[in-house]
Design an enzyme around this catalytic site. Structure first.
Site, mmCIF file in Angstrom:
data_model
loop_
_atom_site.group_PDB
_atom_site.id
_atom_site.type_symbol
_atom_site.label_atom_id
_atom_site.label_comp_id
_atom_site.label_asym_id
_atom_site.label_seq_id
_atom_site.Cartn_x
_atom_site.Cartn_y
_atom_site.Cartn_z
ATOM 1 N N GLU A 66 -0.891 7.441 -3.807
ATOM 2 C CA GLU A 66 -0.686 5.977 -4.071
ATOM 3 C C GLU A 66 -1.822 5.731 -5.572
ATOM 4 O OE1 GLU A 66 0.096 3.871 -0.135
ATOM 5 O OE2 GLU A 66 -1.898 4.410 -0.111
ATOM 6 N N HIS A 115 -7.156 6.456 2.152
ATOM 7 C CA HIS A 115 -6.746 5.809 2.057
ATOM 8 C C HIS A 115 -7.662 4.966 0.630
ATOM 9 C CE1 HIS A 115 -4.813 1.601 0.496
ATOM 10 N NE2 HIS A 115 -3.858 2.278 0.874
HETATM 11 P P1 PGA Z 1 1.721 -2.204 -1.190
HETATM 12 O O1 PGA Z 1 0.505 -1.044 -0.939
HETATM 13 O O2 PGA Z 1 2.779 -1.280 -0.905
HETATM 14 O O3 PGA Z 1 1.681 -3.348 -0.362
HETATM 15 O O4 PGA Z 1 1.623 -1.898 -2.876
HETATM 16 C C1 PGA Z 1 0.411 0.707 -0.546
HETATM 17 C C2 PGA Z 1 -0.540 1.338 0.241
HETATM 18 O O5 PGA Z 1 -1.586 0.402 -0.122
HETATM 19 O O6 PGA Z 1 -0.200 1.980 1.079
#
Ligand code: PGA
Length: 360
Positions: A273, A134
């Site tokens: 992401e 992540h």
């Molecule tokens: P968010 O976070 O939906 O608050 O933008 C996504 C993540 O960090 O997995």
């Protein structure tokens, strides 16, 4: 006419493009969307169970999508007990489509690693899948732990002098390091050293975090312990602006998944992401960009593992997924689900995300 949102589908590749086609109801080989909530460092164990209960209540009989919950480590056992499939089936008409996720794991199995949790420890308490790589861990550890200043301070003249002495007394000193330090001591004035210190401090603060190599070791540790992997990748704003997104993603995926054999790829879920789209105040990536990157990742997987694997690996999008954009995002041909941060902490919002495309 709006494009239908398939809650179960196959993926087909035609003329270099991927598309979703509807699956027969209940076909076990169909692709199941996966909506995963990452609670990050929020909720004590019983608050986590209460949130999950409210979400299940709003998602009665939802069986054609997979849902996942990633509480902090301290909440895993309590939630594991609560989401027992027979109970969920009886109470809510759901069951085997609920997955317990951990937010991270360490790559060693045991030993002197204070504060770390190994993959076999997670497997032993009923974790199904683990989030690895992540961006909070790939990119933010420098900010959290502030080791940048302690490393950067080593560029002072006195520290360099002591280090030179210490290193030169070693049996097999590294000549390159020694001559670099000697060079710094001879050639540089204090301004140069201060400039270097500032540069290093800034770089570490901005960029220090888990390396692709550490992430790769975590992937293998998870797989070896029967855990599926939610492998996160994504570019920061700088890389996006410099048109380096694809290069960066390719590096993250090639190194991170190196050594994962083709038959094991069904244990891998990828989450794209973009860092600039994550968190409060940020905007989700525009649909065209999500589609473009998901296609890129899928084509890369095709190069690495062949078309069959590429057609089946689930690729999630993450970054400000909310009830009002989930349908549009799930319509994209390459998107198989979402990794949700903020909105997964709100029962009404997350249940709408899980129920995407269904009437309220
Ligand atoms: P968010 O976070 O939906 O608050 O933008 C996504 C993540 O960090 O997995």
């Amino acid at each position: 006419m709006t494009t239908p949102i398939y809650r179960n589908y196959y993926r087909q590749r035609t003329a270099n493009q991927w598309r979703k086609i509807p699956a027969e109801q209940g076909d076990p080989s169909a692709i199941r969307p996966f909506l995963a909530g990452n609670w990050k460092m929020n909720l004590i164990p019983r608050a986590g169970v209460a949130l999950a209960a409210r979400i299940f209540d709003l998602c009665h009989n939802i069986r054609d999508v997979d849902m996942g919950f990633a509480p902090p480590f301290t909440g895993l056992s309590t939630l594991a007990d609560y989401i027992e499939p027979d109970f969920l089936q009886r109470e809510y008409g759901i069951g085997r489509n609920v997955f317990l996720l951990a937010q991270d794991t360490f790559f060693e199995s045991k030993g002197a690693f204070t504060g770390e949790i190994s993959a076999d420890m997670l497997a032993a308490i009923g974790v199904d899948r683990v989030i690895i790589g992540h961006s909070d861990r790939r990119a933010n550890l420098g900010k959290y732990f502030g080791f940048s200043s302690s490393v950067a301070r080593r560029l002072s003249k006195s520290f360099l002098t002591q280090s030179h002495l210490r290193l030169s007394q070693r049996e097999n000193p590294d000549i390159k390091i020694l001559s670099a330090i000697a060079h710094l001591l001879e050639e540089s004035n204090n301004d140069v050293l201060e400039g270097l210190e500032k540069f290093l401090e800034h770089e570490l603060n901005e960029r220090a975090g888990e390396s692709d190599e550490a992430i790769q070791r975590k992937v293998h540790a998870a797989l070896a312990n029967g855990l599926q992997v939610i492998f996160c990748c994504g570019e920061n704003r700088e890389a996006r602006r410099a048109h380096e997104t694809f290069e960066l993603l390719e590096r993250q995926i090639r190194i991170g998944l190196d050594g994962v054999a083709r038959p094991t790829m069904h244990e891998i879920i990828i989450a794209y992401e973009p860092i600039w789209a994550i968190g409060e105040g940020a905007k989700p990536a525009p649909p065209e960009q999500i589609a473009e990157v998901h296609d890129f990742i899928r084509n890369l997987l095709m190069d690495l593992y062949g078309e069959q694997v590429a057609a089946r690996v689930r690729i999630l999008y993450g970054g400000n997924v909310k009830p009002d954009n989930i349908c549009e995002i799930m319509q994209l041909a390459g998107v198989d689900g979402a990794l949700v941060g903020g909105a997964s902490l709100n029962a009404s919002d997350f249940s709408k995300i899980i129920r995407f495309g269904l009437p309220n």
